[in-house]
Scaffold this active site. Structure first.
Site, short mmCIF file in Angstrom:
data_model
loop_
_atom_site.label_atom_id
_atom_site.label_comp_id
_atom_site.label_asym_id
_atom_site.label_seq_id
_atom_site.Cartn_x
_atom_site.Cartn_y
_atom_site.Cartn_z
N CYS A 86 0.83 -1.20 0.00
CA CYS A 86 0.00 0.00 0.00
C CYS A 86 0.87 1.26 0.00
O CYS A 86 1.53 1.52 -0.98
CB CYS A 86 -0.97 -0.05 1.19
SG CYS A 86 -2.40 1.02 0.95
N HIS A 194 -3.44 -5.78 1.21
CA HIS A 194 -2.74 -5.95 2.49
C HIS A 194 -2.69 -7.41 2.92
O HIS A 194 -3.56 -7.85 3.67
CB HIS A 194 -3.47 -5.16 3.58
CG HIS A 194 -3.33 -3.68 3.45
ND1 HIS A 194 -2.36 -2.96 4.12
CD2 HIS A 194 -4.04 -2.77 2.73
CE1 HIS A 194 -2.47 -1.68 3.82
NE2 HIS A 194 -3.49 -1.53 2.98
N GLU A 196 -0.91 -8.64 5.16
CA GLU A 196 -0.74 -8.69 6.63
C GLU A 196 -2.08 -8.59 7.35
O GLU A 196 -2.17 -8.83 8.54
CB GLU A 196 0.23 -7.60 7.09
CG GLU A 196 -0.34 -6.20 7.25
CD GLU A 196 -0.53 -5.45 5.93
OE1 GLU A 196 -0.39 -6.07 4.85
OE2 GLU A 196 -0.85 -4.24 5.98
#
Lengths: 227, 83
Positions: A86, A194, A196
Site C-alpha cells: 500500500c 494488504h 498482513e
C-alpha cells in the site's frame, strides 16, 4: 530470518505487519524508525501501509527521501527482499525502485474491502506457496491505488512476468488491473492489497499467510544453498 | 531572495479523475462551455539567490516537487523580494 518493519511518521500498518511476521512465521522482526541509516543487518525489509508524512505533495513522495531510504535502496539493489504494501508500494514507486506511479482511484473513493485477486505469477520469492492462476482474497484499503505506467513499461512488465497480482474486478482503474508488481530482479514486490491483514480466520482470510511463508521458504533455500 | 512559482500539471494522456469530477460539477451548474478540467499544483518558493539557481530549481522539481512519470512542471523566477 530477521525482518525490518520500517516506520515512517504516519505509517499505520506497522503493528499489523509486525504481528503477521511474529504470528505467521515466528521469525525475528523489529520495527526500524525512519531515521536509521543502516539496515544491512536485516534479511528483508517490509514497508508498511499508512499515510507517511500525511501523503503531503504525493503519497510516498516525502518518505522516499527519509534517511532510512538510502540504505534500503542500496540493499534492495544488492538483492535484499523488499516488500512494500500500500503506502509502502507508493514509496517504492516514488523511489523508482519500481516503475510507474499511483493516481487517485478512478471513482475518487477510498476503497476498503476484501478483494479477490489473481495470482498471475507464482514463481517469485514472494509467491511460490500460491498456485499459479489461483484466486486469493486479500483486503485493500486505499484512495490512491490507480496504477499508471506508459504503454512501453506495461509491455515490459507483461513480457517479463513482473505482474504478480491483478484485481479480478476493475476496482480503481489500474492499468491492466495491476495490484502488485516486482522489479526486474524479482527481489522487490510492491502491492496495494494488504496480506498482513489476511493472516488469521478471525480477520476473515488467511490468504496473506502464504506470501510471508514464501518469503521465508525461499530465503532459507537460497541461504542454505549459498552457505 | 527570489519568489519562484512552480506549476505542476498532469502529463497529457494521463487521466485526471479529480478534474473530470470538477468538470461534471461545472456542467451540472450549467457551465456547459467547459470542455475539460485538469487539476494541477502551484507551489511558491522563496529562494536565496545562489549560483545555478535555475539548475537547482529544476533538480528540485524533478526529484521531489513533481513526479516525472505522470507530471510535467514549469516555473518562473519572479521579482527579487526583500527578506
Amino acid at each position: 530470518m530477521k525482518f525490518a518493519v520500517i516506520v515512517f511518521p504516519g505509517s499505520n500498518c506497522d503493528d499489523d505487519m509486525y504481528y503477521a511476521i511474529e504470528e505467521t512465521l515466528g521469525e525475528e522482526v523489529e520495527k526500524v524508525w525512519y531515521t536509521e541509516t543502516d539496515i544491512s543487518g536485516y534479511d528483508a525489509v517490509l514497508l508498511p501501509g499508512g499515510f507517511s508524512y500525511g501523503d503531503y505533495l504525493r503519497s510516498g513522495a516525502i518518505a522516499r527521501f527519509a534517511p532510512v531510504m538510502e540504505s534500503i535502496i542500496e540493499e534492495a539493489q544488492r538483492g535484499m527482499p523488499v516488500l512494500g504494501i500500500c503506502n509502502g508500494f507508493q514509496v517504492l514507486l516514488e523511489a523508482r525502485l519500481l516503475p510507474g506511479a499511483m493516481q487517485f482511484n478512478k471513482n475518487l473513493k477510498f476503497i476498503c474491502r476484501p478483494t479477490p485477486l489473481t495470482v498471475v505469477n507464482a514463481d517469485t520469492m514472494f509467491t511460490t506457496e500460491y498456485e499459479q492462476g489461483s484466486t486469493v482474497t486479500i483486503p485493500v484499503a486505499h484512495g490512491e491505488g490507480n496504477y499508471y505506467c506508459d504503454d512501453d513499461t506495461l509491455e515490459v512488465l507483461k513480457q517479463n512476468d513482473r505482474i504478480i497480482f491483478t484485481y479480478q474486478d476493475d476496482i480503481n482503474g489500474s492499468a491492466a488491473g495491476i495490484a502488485g508488481i516486482t522489479n526486474e530482479k524479482g527481489n522487490i514486490l510492491g502491492m496495494m492489497p494488504h496480506p498482513e491483514r489476511a493472516v488469521s480466520d478471525l480477520l476473515g482470510s488467511t490468504d496473506g499467510r502464504r506470501l510471508f511463508q514464501s518469503m521465508l521458504k525461499n530465503w532459507r533455500e537460497s541461504h542454505v544453498a549459498s552457505s | 531572495m527570489f519568489k519562484v512559482h512552480v506549476y505542476v500539471t498532469l502529463k497529457e494522456g494521463v487521466l485526471d479523475p479529480q478534474g473530470s469530477a470538477v468538470a461534471d460539477s461545472l456542467h451540472a451548474m450549467n457551465y456547459t462551455e467547459v470542455n475539460s478540467v485538469r487539476i494541477g499544483k502551484y507551489l511558491e518558493l522563496e529562494v536565496e539567490n545562489t549560483d545555478n539557481l535555475e539548475k537547482r530549481i529544476e533538480e528540485m522539481c524533478e526529484k521531489l516537487l513533481s513526479n516525472p512519470v505522470i507530471e510535467d512542471y514549469t516555473y518562473t523566477i519572479g521579482e527579487a523580494v526583500s527578506s
